[in-house]
Write an enzyme that holds these catalytic residues in place. Structure first.
Site, PDB file in Angstrom:
ATOM      1  CB  SER A   1      -0.892   0.009   1.240  1.00 39.93           C
ATOM      2  OG  SER A   1      -0.098   0.218   2.395  1.00 39.93           O
TER       3      SER A   1
ATOM      4  CB  SER B   1      -7.933  -6.945   8.703  1.00 39.68           C
ATOM      5  OG  SER B   1      -8.057  -5.651   8.180  1.00 39.68           O
TER       6      SER B   1
ATOM      7  N   GLY C   1     -10.635  -3.496   7.116  1.00 42.97           N
ATOM      8  CA  GLY C   1     -10.477  -3.453   8.566  1.00 42.97           C
ATOM      9  C   GLY C   1     -11.127  -4.634   9.275  1.00 42.97           C
TER      10      GLY C   1
ATOM     11  N   GLY D   1     -11.151  -6.015   1.053  1.00 47.83           N
ATOM     12  CA  GLY D   1     -11.826  -6.084   2.348  1.00 47.83           C
ATOM     13  C   GLY D   1     -12.363  -7.467   2.661  1.00 47.83           C
ATOM     14  CB  ALA D   2     -11.774 -10.614   1.135  1.00 48.39           C
TER      15      ALA D   2
ATOM     16  CG  ASN E   1      -7.110  -7.259  -2.234  1.00 49.63           C
ATOM     17  OD1 ASN E   1      -6.761  -8.059  -3.100  1.00 49.63           O
ATOM     18  ND2 ASN E   1      -7.121  -5.959  -2.438  1.00 49.63           N
ATOM     19  CB  ILE E   2      -6.345 -11.671   3.175  1.00 48.57           C
ATOM     20  CG1 ILE E   2      -7.583 -12.352   2.544  1.00 48.57           C
ATOM     21  CG2 ILE E   2      -6.268 -11.975   4.676  1.00 48.57           C
ATOM     22  CD1 ILE E   2      -7.494 -13.855   2.436  1.00 48.57           C
TER      23      ILE E   2
ATOM     24  CG  ASP F   1      -3.843  -2.765  -1.587  1.00 50.79           C
ATOM     25  OD1 ASP F   1      -4.773  -2.938  -2.394  1.00 50.79           O
ATOM     26  OD2 ASP F   1      -3.955  -2.959  -0.353  1.00 50.79           O
TER      27      ASP F   1
HETATM   28  P1  13P Z   1      -9.018  -6.449   4.844  1.00 51.56           P
HETATM   29  O1  13P Z   1      -8.908  -5.227   5.696  1.00 51.56           O
HETATM   30  O2  13P Z   1     -10.384  -7.054   4.913  1.00 51.56           O
HETATM   31  O3  13P Z   1      -7.963  -7.455   5.140  1.00 51.56           O
HETATM   32  O4  13P Z   1      -8.828  -5.995   3.310  1.00 51.56           O
HETATM   33  C1  13P Z   1      -7.546  -5.753   2.798  1.00 51.56           C
HETATM   34  C2  13P Z   1      -7.579  -5.075   1.474  1.00 51.56           C
HETATM   35  O5  13P Z   1      -8.584  -4.963   0.804  1.00 51.56           O
HETATM   36  C3  13P Z   1      -6.312  -4.540   0.961  1.00 51.56           C
HETATM   37  O6  13P Z   1      -6.479  -3.817  -0.216  1.00 51.56           O
HETATM   38  O1  G3H Z   2      -6.701  -1.545   1.937  1.00 52.54           O
HETATM   39  C1  G3H Z   2      -5.985  -1.314   2.891  1.00 52.54           C
HETATM   40  C2  G3H Z   2      -4.899  -2.275   3.217  1.00 52.54           C
HETATM   41  O2  G3H Z   2      -5.290  -3.093   4.292  1.00 52.54           O
HETATM   42  C3  G3H Z   2      -3.617  -1.552   3.493  1.00 52.54           C
HETATM   43  O3  G3H Z   2      -3.713  -0.823   4.659  1.00 52.54           O
HETATM   44  O4  G3H Z   2      -3.043   1.486   4.020  1.00 52.54           O
HETATM   45  O5  G3H Z   2      -2.926   0.703   6.405  1.00 52.54           O
HETATM   46  O6  G3H Z   2      -1.300  -0.153   4.701  1.00 52.54           O
HETATM   47  P1  G3H Z   2      -2.682   0.389   4.958  1.00 52.54           P
HETATM   48 ZN    ZN Z   3      -8.362  -2.808  -0.371  1.00 56.91          ZN
END
Ligand code: 13P
Ligand code: G3H
Ligand code: ZN
Length: 324
Positions: A60, A272, A194, A227-228, A269-270, A97
């Site tokens: 990210s 959290s 999150g 967000g999965a 995407n995982i 990301d």
């Molecule tokens: P989570 O917060 O559900 O793990 O999603 C991560 C994500 O979408 C990163 O782009």
């Molecule tokens: O989508 C968000 C990802 O979980 C990345 O989070 O921007 O805190 O690194 P971050």
């Molecule tokens: Zn995301």
């Protein structure tokens, strides 16, 4: 100092094109795991090498700021060699990301990323098309693949209506894909970023009906779910049992994600869940061994917990094991 253009190919990385084509055909999804440090990267590579899974390493904007983009690039290149040392030459994508500008995407493309996301989901439809098209034109000159987004996830992606999802409009997807030339499309069907994805008492279902309609409009086109995370309750309980304070943390059911992975969703995407696994393991060490102060003694267990989580996702949710 003049910056040198580094192609992802020099780093032994691949773009996502072939990976997605195989995933759509095979009815599974590729894990897209975020990393910010060495232990997260080690856990990802160990898990994917052991299960022979292709993988997308996600960085990210925040990760670039935290860990330094030059170091991250070398870590990703090191991951290719490390996987081979572990006995598995798995395909590895290095992906930006939530890129939020053309300049950021361009910088990543010039420094070894093989895939970028341009997230224009907050813009008007026309502005999103324009920005995404601009990134695609530059990225494709360098064989870098691009993920776009239509629809807005609730939570951190939507500052204005924080509690509201703006679901992807199936009527728009065909036009968006055609006008932008993107290689994959992130959609909003009720997932969110999150560890607090639903309020107590709220319906926990995601809109698989919208996913099915999108798939009908653009058959075989690679779809991405952000967000999965599932927010495993045993991890939340472990964190709270060792002094944490996570109240009402809840995620997406793995049953629903499994169904999505069988469909046109080819990237999940995982982030959290990995944060929870690390935090639970670190808290446990601090709680049970307050005399410990060697970082390897708490980051090691955190890495082990992450590896276990990633293997579980690959084998039991995404189905990408053995697909490398
Ligand atoms: P989570 O917060 O559900 O793990 O999603 C991560 C994500 O979408 C990163 O782009
Ligand atoms: O989508 C968000 C990802 O979980 C990345 O989070 O921007 O805190 O690194 P971050
Ligand atoms: Zn995301």
């Amino acid at each position: 100092m003049q910056k040198k253009f580094t192609s992802f190919k020099e780093l032994g990385l691949v773009n996502s094109r072939e990976m997605f084509a195989q995933a759509v055909k095979g009815g599974y999804a590729i894990p897209a795991y975020n990393f910010n440090n060495l232990e997260q990267l080690q856990a990802i590579v160990m898990a994917c090498a052991e299960t022979k899974s292709p993988v997308i390493l996600q960085v990210s904007k925040g990760a670039r700021q935290y860990a330094n983009q030059t170091l991250l690039r070398h870590l990703a290149a090191g991951a290719v060699e490390y996987a081979a040392e572990l006995g598995a030459s798995i395909p590895i994508v290095l992906h930006l990301d939530h890129g939020d500008s053309f300049e950021l995407c361009k910088d990543c493309i010039e420094t070894g990323f093989s895939s970028v996301m341009i997230d224009g989901s907050h813009l008007s439809y026309e502005e999103n098309v324009k920005l995404t098209r601009q990134v695609v034109e530059y990225a494709h000159q360098h064989d870098v693949t691009v993920e776009g987004e239509l629809g807005v996830l609730a939570g951190i992606e939507d500052d204005v209506h924080a509690a509201q999802h703006t679901y992807t409009e199936p009527d728009q997807v065909e036009d968006f894909v055609k006008k932008t030339g993107v290689d994959s499309l992130a959609i909003a069907i009720g997932t969110s970023h999150g560890a607090f994805k639903f309020k107590p008492g709220e319906d926990h279902e995601i809109r698989l009906d919208i996913l099915a309609e999108i798939e009908r409009r653009i058959p075989g086109f690679p779809i991405v779910l952000h967000g999965a995370s599932s927010v495993p309750q045993e991890l939340v309980q472990m964190i709270n049992a060792h002094g944490g304070k996570l109240k009402d943390a809840v995620g997406i059911s793995e049953d629903q994600l499994r169904l999505a992975a069988h469909s046109a969703v080819c990237k999940i995407n995982i982030d959290s869940d990995g944060r929870l696994a690390m935090t639970a393991a670190v808290r446990k060490v601090f709680d049970e061994k307050p005399e410990e102060f060697d970082p390897r003694k708490y980051l090691g267990p955190a890495r082990d917990a992450l590896k276990k989580l990633y293997i579980h996702k690959i084998m039991n949710v995404l189905g990408s094991n053995g697909k490398a």
